[in-house]
Design a protein around this motif. Sequence first.
Motif, mmCIF file in Angstrom:
data_model
loop_
_atom_site.group_PDB
_atom_site.id
_atom_site.type_symbol
_atom_site.label_atom_id
_atom_site.label_comp_id
_atom_site.label_asym_id
_atom_site.label_seq_id
_atom_site.Cartn_x
_atom_site.Cartn_y
_atom_site.Cartn_z
ATOM 1 N N ALA A 118 0.810 -1.222 0.000
ATOM 2 C CA ALA A 118 0.000 0.000 0.000
ATOM 3 C C ALA A 118 0.844 1.274 0.000
ATOM 4 C CB ALA A 118 -0.938 0.003 1.205
ATOM 5 N N ASP A 119 2.056 1.213 0.576
ATOM 6 C CA ASP A 119 2.899 2.411 0.669
ATOM 7 C C ASP A 119 3.870 2.540 -0.499
ATOM 8 O OD1 ASP A 119 1.726 3.107 3.100
ATOM 9 O OD2 ASP A 119 3.116 1.863 4.235
ATOM 10 N N VAL A 120 3.794 1.626 -1.458
ATOM 11 C CA VAL A 120 4.702 1.656 -2.598
ATOM 12 C C VAL A 120 4.105 2.539 -3.693
ATOM 13 C CG1 VAL A 120 5.876 0.295 -4.366
ATOM 14 C CG2 VAL A 120 5.562 -0.646 -2.062
ATOM 15 N N PRO A 121 4.820 3.585 -4.125
ATOM 16 C CA PRO A 121 4.283 4.411 -5.213
ATOM 17 C C PRO A 121 4.265 3.619 -6.510
ATOM 18 C CG PRO A 121 6.543 5.038 -4.714
ATOM 19 C CD PRO A 121 6.132 4.052 -3.661
ATOM 20 N N VAL A 122 3.256 3.873 -7.352
ATOM 21 C CA VAL A 122 3.132 3.151 -8.608
ATOM 22 C C VAL A 122 2.703 4.116 -9.708
ATOM 23 C CG1 VAL A 122 0.790 2.454 -7.971
ATOM 24 C CG2 VAL A 122 1.979 1.246 -9.798
ATOM 25 N N LYS A 123 3.365 4.004 -10.855
ATOM 26 C CA LYS A 123 3.018 4.827 -12.002
ATOM 27 C C LYS A 123 1.933 4.121 -12.786
ATOM 28 C CE LYS A 123 4.957 6.774 -16.261
ATOM 29 N NZ LYS A 123 6.162 6.857 -17.123
ATOM 30 N N ALA A 124 0.727 4.687 -12.763
ATOM 31 C CA ALA A 124 -0.405 4.062 -13.441
ATOM 32 C C ALA A 124 -1.486 5.105 -13.670
ATOM 33 C CB ALA A 124 -0.969 2.915 -12.611
ATOM 34 N N HIS A 125 -2.422 4.786 -14.552
ATOM 35 C CA HIS A 125 -3.530 5.700 -14.838
ATOM 36 C C HIS A 125 -4.488 5.787 -13.656
ATOM 37 C CE1 HIS A 125 -6.482 7.861 -17.194
ATOM 38 N NE2 HIS A 125 -7.401 6.962 -16.901
ATOM 39 N N ALA A 126 -4.732 4.658 -12.983
ATOM 40 C CA ALA A 126 -5.632 4.620 -11.824
ATOM 41 C C ALA A 126 -5.216 3.484 -10.911
ATOM 42 C CB ALA A 126 -7.081 4.441 -12.275
ATOM 43 N N VAL A 127 -5.348 3.714 -9.616
ATOM 44 C CA VAL A 127 -4.934 2.716 -8.631
ATOM 45 C C VAL A 127 -6.068 2.457 -7.651
ATOM 46 C CG1 VAL A 127 -3.311 2.156 -6.781
ATOM 47 C CG2 VAL A 127 -2.504 3.405 -8.796
#
Length: 325
Positions: free
Chosen positions: A259-268
Amino acid sequence: MRASTKDIEKAAGVLRAGGLVALPTETVYGLAADAEDPAAISRIFQVKGRPPSHPLIVHLADAEQLDAWVQDVPVAARVLADHFWPGPLTLVLRRGPRVPLEATGGLETVAVRVPDHPVALALLTAFGGGVTAPSANRFGSVSPTSASAVRAELGDAVDFVLDGGLCQVGVESTIVDVTGETPTILRPGGVTREDLEAVLGHPLAVPSTSEVRVPGQHPSHYAPRARVVLVEPEKVVAEAETASELGHRVGVFLPAAFADVPVKAHAVVAVPASPAAYAQGLYGFLRELDEKGCDLIIASLPAEHGLGLAIANRLRRAAGPRSSV
C-alpha cells in the motif's frame, strides 16, 4: 432497505405479468422473472445475451418451500439449508416438476437458494412464488452490486429496479452439488469452504470442471471491458509501470502489503486487507477502472482460503484464458 412496500408490490405485479425485475440480494443484484413462466425466463436470456444452455438459480422465500420445487433432497442438503439459509449458498438438487427446463438449461438438476436480503425476501413473499434471478448484467461482464450499476448496464431492458442499497457480500453465492454421494463445491462464493466443511464434518472438493453446468463456469466471466492480467503480488508495481511505459492506460489492484509503494499508473485501487471488504468491493473496483478509461488492469490473487477463494475465482474468470498467474 430503500425500496418501499409500494415498490415491492409493484415489482410483484411486474413478475406476475411476465416482466423482469432487478432485485437486490446480499451477493449481487439479480434479474428476476417468474420461475414458472417459460416465456419470462426466455426473456432473461435475451436481455443478458446468455446462452440458453446456461442454467439459472431459483430463489425462494424460505427453506420450507424447498420440497415444492425439488425432489430427492438428501440429508446433507437439509443440514446446509438449516445452517446457511437465508444466505449466499446455492444447492444443486434434482429438479421437481414445478421447474421448467428453460430454467435449468435442459438439465434434470436445478440450483436453488434463499437470499439474505430484506428487499429480496419481501418481494418473494409478496409474489408468492419462486424467481429465477441471474446477475443483472450482460452475460460474461461484471456483476452489479448497486441499483445504479444495474441501470447503467441494462437500462430500459429491465421493467422495474428495486433499490436495496449496496450488496453486503459482493460476490455470488457458493454453489454446492448435493446430488452425488459427497457434496462438491462447483463455484466458490459467499459461504466459505471452511464453513461448509465445519458443518458437514468432512473435506469438500472444488473441481475446476464439472459435468453439472452451473453459473460462472464460462472461461471468461465477471469481466470488465479492460483486459485483466494476473501476476504475483510482488510484481504488480513493476508490471504496471512497464505497461504504462508501453502506452497502456493501466489500472492497478495494489495489494495491501504494498500500500505504501508508489506506482506509475492511470488509476490505482488500494485492495482492502480484509477479505470481506475486498469481496464486497471487487466488482465495484472493476467497474471503477472501466469508467476511468483503463484498457489494462494488473492484479494479483489473494490467498485462496476463506473468501479469498471466491475472490481468486472471480479474478481468474475476469482474466479468462488470456492471462493467468
